[in-house]
Design a protein around this motif. Structure first.
Motif, PDB file in Angstrom:
ATOM      1  N   TYR A 248      39.787  10.870  62.073  1.00 23.32           N
ATOM      2  CA  TYR A 248      39.320   9.493  61.936  1.00 23.32           C
ATOM      3  C   TYR A 248      40.011   8.559  62.932  1.00 23.32           C
ATOM      4  O   TYR A 248      39.392   7.613  63.436  1.00 23.32           O
ATOM      5  N   MET A 249      41.286   8.800  63.222  1.00 22.82           N
ATOM      6  CA  MET A 249      41.996   7.953  64.186  1.00 22.82           C
ATOM      7  C   MET A 249      41.324   7.999  65.560  1.00 22.82           C
ATOM      8  O   MET A 249      41.339   7.019  66.299  1.00 22.82           O
ATOM      9  N   ASN A 250      40.727   9.142  65.880  1.00 27.71           N
ATOM     10  CA  ASN A 250      40.103   9.320  67.188  1.00 27.71           C
ATOM     11  C   ASN A 250      38.580   9.278  67.134  1.00 27.71           C
ATOM     12  O   ASN A 250      37.912   9.649  68.101  1.00 27.71           O
ATOM     13  N   ALA A 251      38.034   8.821  66.011  1.00 28.34           N
ATOM     14  CA  ALA A 251      36.582   8.842  65.822  1.00 28.34           C
ATOM     15  C   ALA A 251      35.848   7.995  66.855  1.00 28.34           C
ATOM     16  O   ALA A 251      34.738   8.339  67.280  1.00 28.34           O
ATOM     17  N   LYS A 252      36.440   6.882  67.270  1.00 27.63           N
ATOM     18  CA  LYS A 252      35.772   6.027  68.264  1.00 27.63           C
ATOM     19  C   LYS A 252      35.578   6.794  69.570  1.00 27.63           C
ATOM     20  O   LYS A 252      34.540   6.665  70.236  1.00 27.63           O
ATOM     21  N   VAL A 253      36.558   7.608  69.933  1.00 28.75           N
ATOM     22  CA  VAL A 253      36.441   8.439  71.133  1.00 28.75           C
ATOM     23  C   VAL A 253      35.403   9.527  70.915  1.00 28.75           C
ATOM     24  O   VAL A 253      34.568   9.793  71.782  1.00 28.75           O
ATOM     25  N   LEU A 462      51.941   2.720  71.281  1.00 28.10           N
ATOM     26  CA  LEU A 462      51.698   3.836  72.189  1.00 28.10           C
ATOM     27  C   LEU A 462      53.006   4.327  72.800  1.00 28.10           C
ATOM     28  O   LEU A 462      53.258   5.533  72.877  1.00 28.10           O
ATOM     29  N   ASP A 463      53.859   3.402  73.224  1.00 24.75           N
ATOM     30  CA  ASP A 463      55.155   3.791  73.799  1.00 24.75           C
ATOM     31  C   ASP A 463      56.060   4.420  72.743  1.00 24.75           C
ATOM     32  O   ASP A 463      56.800   5.374  73.031  1.00 24.75           O
ATOM     33  N   PHE A 482      43.910   5.179  73.527  1.00 30.00           N
ATOM     34  CA  PHE A 482      44.333   3.846  73.963  1.00 30.00           C
ATOM     35  C   PHE A 482      43.734   3.459  75.317  1.00 30.00           C
ATOM     36  O   PHE A 482      44.069   2.408  75.863  1.00 30.00           O
ATOM     37  N   GLY A 483      42.858   4.278  75.862  1.00 29.97           N
ATOM     38  CA  GLY A 483      42.157   3.948  77.098  1.00 29.97           C
ATOM     39  C   GLY A 483      43.014   4.020  78.344  1.00 29.97           C
ATOM     40  O   GLY A 483      42.749   3.303  79.318  1.00 29.97           O
ATOM     41  N   LYS A 484      44.027   4.921  78.366  1.00 33.93           N
ATOM     42  CA  LYS A 484      44.968   4.935  79.483  1.00 33.93           C
ATOM     43  C   LYS A 484      45.176   6.315  80.113  1.00 33.93           C
ATOM     44  O   LYS A 484      46.106   6.497  80.894  1.00 33.93           O
ATOM     45  N   PHE A 485      44.337   7.259  79.778  1.00 35.96           N
ATOM     46  CA  PHE A 485      44.516   8.604  80.332  1.00 35.96           C
ATOM     47  C   PHE A 485      43.944   8.703  81.747  1.00 35.96           C
ATOM     48  O   PHE A 485      44.652   9.010  82.694  1.00 35.96           O
ATOM     49  N   SER A 486      42.672   8.435  81.873  1.00 37.06           N
ATOM     50  CA  SER A 486      42.036   8.411  83.188  1.00 37.06           C
ATOM     51  C   SER A 486      41.971   6.962  83.671  1.00 37.06           C
ATOM     52  O   SER A 486      42.504   6.053  83.047  1.00 37.06           O
ATOM     53  N   GLY A 487      41.318   6.743  84.820  1.00 29.88           N
ATOM     54  CA  GLY A 487      41.211   5.384  85.342  1.00 29.88           C
ATOM     55  C   GLY A 487      42.514   4.894  85.944  1.00 29.88           C
ATOM     56  O   GLY A 487      43.433   5.672  86.221  1.00 29.88           O
ATOM     57  N   GLY A 488      42.607   3.579  86.136  1.00 37.60           N
ATOM     58  CA  GLY A 488      43.771   3.004  86.804  1.00 37.60           C
ATOM     59  C   GLY A 488      44.562   2.022  85.982  1.00 37.60           C
ATOM     60  O   GLY A 488      45.489   1.385  86.491  1.00 37.60           O
ATOM     61  N   SER A 489      44.253   1.879  84.675  1.00 33.24           N
ATOM     62  CA  SER A 489      44.981   0.904  83.858  1.00 33.24           C
ATOM     63  C   SER A 489      46.421   1.335  83.606  1.00 33.24           C
ATOM     64  O   SER A 489      47.271   0.502  83.305  1.00 33.24           O
ATOM     65  N   TYR A 490      46.696   2.621  83.719  1.00 37.06           N
ATOM     66  CA  TYR A 490      48.059   3.128  83.573  1.00 37.06           C
ATOM     67  C   TYR A 490      48.243   4.270  84.565  1.00 37.06           C
ATOM     68  O   TYR A 490      47.535   5.281  84.503  1.00 37.06           O
ATOM     69  N   LEU A 491      49.186   4.093  85.475  1.00 35.71           N
ATOM     70  CA  LEU A 491      49.471   5.116  86.479  1.00 35.71           C
ATOM     71  C   LEU A 491      50.864   5.681  86.255  1.00 35.71           C
ATOM     72  O   LEU A 491      51.763   4.973  85.804  1.00 35.71           O
ATOM     73  N   TRP A 492      51.035   6.930  86.575  1.00 39.01           N
ATOM     74  CA  TRP A 492      52.346   7.558  86.532  1.00 39.01           C
ATOM     75  C   TRP A 492      52.485   8.458  87.757  1.00 39.01           C
ATOM     76  O   TRP A 492      51.485   8.790  88.403  1.00 39.01           O
ATOM     77  N   PRO A 493      53.689   8.852  88.104  1.00 40.67           N
ATOM     78  CA  PRO A 493      53.895   9.649  89.310  1.00 40.67           C
ATOM     79  C   PRO A 493      53.052  10.920  89.334  1.00 40.67           C
ATOM     80  O   PRO A 493      53.022  11.685  88.385  1.00 40.67           O
ATOM     81  N   TRP A 494      52.335  11.087  90.432  1.00 41.39           N
ATOM     82  CA  TRP A 494      51.519  12.252  90.753  1.00 41.39           C
ATOM     83  C   TRP A 494      50.255  12.367  89.916  1.00 41.39           C
ATOM     84  O   TRP A 494      49.550  13.377  89.997  1.00 41.39           O
ATOM     85  N   LYS A 495      49.929  11.343  89.145  1.00 41.13           N
ATOM     86  CA  LYS A 495      48.580  11.282  88.580  1.00 41.13           C
ATOM     87  C   LYS A 495      47.608  11.146  89.744  1.00 41.13           C
ATOM     88  O   LYS A 495      47.839  10.358  90.668  1.00 41.13           O
TER      89      LYS A 495
END
Length: 530
Positions: A248-253, A462-463, A482-495
């Motif tokens: 249910y926590m991930n139902a929107k996805v 999330l943190d 949280f909408g931060k896996f793909s795309g550019g809203s959150y970047l990390w090294p070597w993504k």
């Protein structure tokens, strides 16, 4: 039967049960007539039913029929790499800010770079492993129907016990289907009622997989034992509540419809059970976490034993692979490090530089915080989370130091605390005061600073989930929610295979259906973007 016996029972059966083909590319699998034995041969006496149930649990820990190598369940990949928890972990963690690897094993670096393809051997192996586990659960359910039990003369007492076994088998299958719908989105739904002879299963959408898992959990929860009344390492109603709450926590996805209000009552039930936080965070991941108090927090854990579950996956992988550089392998209860996985500065930065938080388990001596060269183990801080030693520093049962005793938590109470807080912040009900108290209970246990109600927002949660649950297989799912896996809203090294991080395509939120599965069953459909 001793409380911990289920931990070992299934391992002694590896040479006799469910001898399916070594390579499974989709959910259409049947026993190989050259190697398999009939179901009736596997259920010859009262004890065999529990033994075969134990094999289903062992399927999450072992990799084949004869130990660390020699008779793998999944072919086409190193046997240790095909193990359930190792493959699950690679796809859930190595694709995120929490983990990166130095090795050049095939396409493994593509996972962190988010550049995988339908031909990726690691993605293919995970899909096959899930299929194999589902096939085994289905066969157990086929062999324990009322008709089968009546034909074998099973008495009413044993029949009632087997009814609980069947509910547990359905839970294990539902959890595997959850992993399938979370990672791959779609596939096929095959159950004990499907043909046992060769056939091509129909394509099932993500929404259909979601409904199947939801319906299964609703049906089996009343059939499971009450919280904390089952044997160690066997599931109970709290495990079912936890799995359904995660759904249910991930139902929107998964479906496009928010279901946080349905998750909250289940989480509240878990809070009302007798599971409780262990007092020491670091002890949760030691060799004796089945008896040092951590077991009181573990709602469901996969059992590993250095003598009876010898595999190069699971916590053996999570203990050896993060050790390298100037780290002392003996402190981890192992005979040597593999110099592979460590973390990125994006995760390190979630802790204050002067933090006293015990969850910041970084090894920094001789390690640079930033990663200039992905292939260099000393680029990036190492993480010291899993150790094959007891609370007293004694090495685990394998005195050679090859294999770990530490169990791997799938669900623990701390996660329920965090889920409750997230539901409150997302407006699903509950109490902000209670949510703050739950978060502070976790932070104070780890010797971290307490927070106020004003600190609770989605970014903080999330943190905090990363700080509390890192390397436990949650991160990819969390970042997507949280909408931060793909795309550019959150970047990390070597993504995106760029040192500073680069945006990636949104279709990467799902892994591809492996090319081998598509070629095996033309009813399957590839996920968009691949």
């Amino acid at each position: 039967m001793k409380k911990t016996q289920i931990k070992f029972l299934g391992i002694s059966l590896l040479m006799m049960v469910f001898l399916f083909p070594s390579c499974t590319n989709d959910l259409n699998q049947a026993p190989d007539s050259k190697n398999a034995v009939s179901g009736d041969q596997l259920f010859t006496d009262a004890a065999s039913y529990k033994q075969n149930l134990a094999k289903l649990y062992a399927g999450f820990a072992t990799s084949g029929q004869s130990g660390p190598s020699g008779s793998p369940d999944i072919s086409g990949i190193d046997e240790g790499e095909s193990q359930y928890i190792r493959g699950f972990w690679l796809l859930q963690e190595l694709t995120t800010d929490e983990a990166i690897i130095a090795w050049n094993d095939g396409t493994i670096k593509d996972l962190h770079a988010q550049t995988w393809t339908p031909l990726d051997r690691f993605v293919t192996a995970v899909f096959a492993r899930y299929s194999f586990q589902i096939v085994n659960c289905n066969e157990f359910l086929r062999q324990t129907t009322d008709a089968k039990l009546a034909a074998r003369g099973v008495d009413a007492t044993l029949k009632a016990e087997i009814a609980t076994y069947r509910a547990e088998a359905r839970f294990l299958r539902a959890m595997t289907y959850w992993h399938l719908l979370d990672m791959f989105g779609a596939g096929s739904i095959v159950t004990e009622d499907s043909p046992s002879t060769f056939f091509y299963p129909d394509y099932a959408t993500r929404a259909e997989l979601y409904k199947f898992v939801d319906d299964e959990l609703t049906a089996i929860t009343p059939l499971l034992k009450a919280p904390r009344t089952n044997e160690a390492f066997r599931v109970d109603q709290a495990a079912a509540w936890m799995l359904q709450a995660n759904l249910y926590m991930n139902a929107k996805v998964y479906t496009g419809t928010d279901q946080y209000t349905k998750a909250l009552p289940l989480i509240t039930k878990i809070m009302g059970s007798t599971y409780r936080l262990h007092t020491n965070y670091n002890q949760l991941f030691l060799a004796d976490n089945d008896k040092n108090g951590a077991q009181n927090e573990f709602i469901f854990a996969i059992a590993f034993d250095g003598l009876r579950t010898q595999t190069y996956g699971g916590t053996t992988f999570l203990t050896h692979a993060p050790v390298g550089g100037s780290m002392n392998a003996a402190e981890f209860g192992i005979n040597g490090g593999w110099g592979g996985i460590r973390t990125t500065s994006a995760f390190v930065n979630k802790f204050d530089p002067n933090t006293t938080d015990r969850r910041a388990q970084f090894y920094t001596s001789g390690q640079s915080k930033e990663i200039a060269n992905v292939g260099s183990f000393t680029d990036g801080y190492a993480i010291q989370k899993f150790r094959n030693v007891t609370v007293n520093g004694v090495q685990g049962s394998d005195k050679v130091g090859n294999f770990s005793d530490a169990d791997f938590p799938i669900f623990r109470l701390a996660d329920a605390y965090l889920m409750y807080a997230e539901c409150v912040v997302r407006g699903a009900g509950g109490s902000l005061v209670t949510a703050t108290d739950y978060i502070n209970a976790l932070r104070l246990r780890a010797n971290g600073a307490s927070i106020t109600q004003g600190d609770l927002n989605l970014n903080f949660i999330l943190d905090e989930r990363a700080r509390e649950l890192h390397w436990e297989g949650h991160r990819r799912t969390d970042l997507i929610r949280f909408g931060k896996f793909s795309g550019g809203s959150y970047l990390w090294p070597w993504k995106g295979n760029v040192a500073a991080g680069s945006p990636t395509q949104s279709f990467r939120d799902l892994f591809p259906i492996p090319a081998t599965a598509l070629s095996s069953n033309n009813k399957l459909k590839q996920n968009p973007g691949y």
